[in-house]
Design a protein around this motif. Structure first.
Motif, PDB file in Angstrom:
ATOM      1  N   ASP A  89       0.679  -0.974   0.182  1.00 45.14           N
ATOM      2  CA  ASP A  89      -0.106   0.187   0.048  1.00 45.14           C
ATOM      3  C   ASP A  89       0.903   1.216  -0.200  1.00 45.14           C
ATOM      4  O   ASP A  89       1.845   1.284   0.862  1.00 45.14           O
ATOM      5  N   PRO A  90       0.643   2.343  -0.959  1.00 44.80           N
ATOM      6  CA  PRO A  90       1.468   3.326  -1.111  1.00 44.80           C
ATOM      7  C   PRO A  90       1.566   4.195   0.380  1.00 44.80           C
ATOM      8  O   PRO A  90       2.704   4.570   0.498  1.00 44.80           O
ATOM      9  N   TYR A  91       0.310   4.533   1.005  1.00 48.44           N
ATOM     10  CA  TYR A  91       0.362   5.311   2.257  1.00 48.44           C
ATOM     11  C   TYR A  91       1.398   4.376   3.466  1.00 48.44           C
ATOM     12  O   TYR A  91       2.044   4.929   4.173  1.00 48.44           O
ATOM     13  N   GLU A  92       1.113   3.270   3.491  1.00 49.00           N
ATOM     14  CA  GLU A  92       1.813   2.375   4.396  1.00 49.00           C
ATOM     15  C   GLU A  92       3.371   2.502   4.032  1.00 49.00           C
ATOM     16  O   GLU A  92       4.211   2.387   5.228  1.00 49.00           O
ATOM     17  N   ARG A  93       3.636   2.295   2.775  1.00 47.69           N
ATOM     18  CA  ARG A  93       5.059   2.402   2.567  1.00 47.69           C
ATOM     19  C   ARG A  93       5.701   3.768   2.715  1.00 47.69           C
ATOM     20  O   ARG A  93       6.667   3.662   3.190  1.00 47.69           O
ATOM     21  N   ALA A  94       4.734   4.942   2.779  1.00 50.01           N
ATOM     22  CA  ALA A  94       5.346   6.241   2.804  1.00 50.01           C
ATOM     23  C   ALA A  94       5.471   6.178   4.495  1.00 50.01           C
ATOM     24  O   ALA A  94       6.555   6.951   4.896  1.00 50.01           O
ATOM     25  N   GLN A  95       4.602   5.794   5.221  1.00 48.91           N
ATOM     26  CA  GLN A  95       4.794   5.877   6.613  1.00 48.91           C
ATOM     27  C   GLN A  95       5.963   5.122   7.067  1.00 48.91           C
ATOM     28  O   GLN A  95       6.645   5.508   8.085  1.00 48.91           O
ATOM     29  N   ALA A  96       6.245   3.973   6.532  1.00 43.64           N
ATOM     30  CA  ALA A  96       7.622   2.928   6.907  1.00 43.64           C
ATOM     31  C   ALA A  96       8.714   3.619   6.435  1.00 43.64           C
ATOM     32  O   ALA A  96       9.654   3.730   7.586  1.00 43.64           O
ATOM     33  N   ARG A  97       8.755   4.328   5.591  1.00 43.86           N
ATOM     34  CA  ARG A  97       9.884   5.372   5.265  1.00 43.86           C
ATOM     35  C   ARG A  97      10.188   6.482   6.091  1.00 43.86           C
ATOM     36  O   ARG A  97      11.096   6.969   6.383  1.00 43.86           O
TER      37      ARG A  97
END
Length: 220
Positions: A89-97
């Motif tokens: 998921d793009p949002y979850e990926r952004a949060q992880a970063r």
């Protein structure tokens, strides 16, 4: 033709631990080339990372990849058939970063001050370090891993801290278990993974090494 994979690294490095953990999770075979950072840097390191001249460096079929989080993403994308690390998921990926960046910019630097400083400077670093750990703990919440039910990118970004906890406690004279028990429990769950247990260093061995460094540097 089989991939040729080499990791230029220094065994106590938290940044290198990320790369080793990612390679272990993916089951990638690689050559580990120890860079003794207490002496001169190797010609290979200077050749492969001429900009920063730092470890870790992943060399894949002759091509260097630098900076630990970039290396982890590269590993995830290159060996995508097994154990996906970044969320889909793009949002979850952004949060992880975002959280990985927070750990890099705040937590790791404060941890370094914990063992390299004394007196009031160390006390101030310890206070801020604990505050930052509590912020990181809030992201973990009640999840088993930062990635949710599965070990993932953010867990790998932070796993080096778990190996250094004992050193921080010893040098800073405090208890992470008392301050952030959920983070300690998370670390224990991570180390139950055979891939990590076989790959990451013994915290007591790491602490002994750092105490010798402190002695050599005259900051006991």
């Amino acid at each position: 033709m089989a991939d040729e994979v080499t990791l230029l690294d220094f065994w106590p490095s938290m940044y290198g631990m990320r790369c080793r953990a990612a390679l272990a999770e993916k089951g990638v075979e690689y050559e580990f080339k120890e860079e003794d950072l207490t002496s001169d840097k190797s010609e290979l390191l200077l050749q492969m990372n001429p900009v920063h001249k730092k470890i870790p460096v992943l060399i894949h079929n002759g091509n260097p990849v630098c900076e630990s989080l970039i290396i982890v993403e590269y590993i995830d994308e290159t060996w995508s058939h097994k154990a996906p690390l970044l969320p889909s998921d793009p949002y979850e990926r952004a949060q992880a970063r975002f959280w990985a960046d927070f750990v890099d910019k705040k937590v790791y630097d404060l941890g370094r001050k914990l063992w390299m400083r004394k007196g009031e400077e160390q006390d101030a670093a310890k206070k801020e370090f604990i505050e930052c750990l509590k912020i990181v703990k809030s992201e973990l919440g009640d999840k088993a891993f930062f990635g949710g039910k599965k070990f993932g990118f953010l867990d790998i970004a932070i796993i080096g801290l778990n190996c250094w906890f004992y050193t921080y406690e010893t040098c800073g004279n405090f208890s992470i278990q008392a301050e952030c028990p959920k983070l300690v429990a998370w670390g224990k769950r991570c180390m139950e993974k055979e891939s990590l247990a076989k790959t990451l260093p013994d915290p007591r061995k790491l602490c002994a090494f750092i105490l010798e460094c402190k002695k050599a540097m005259g900051i006991e």
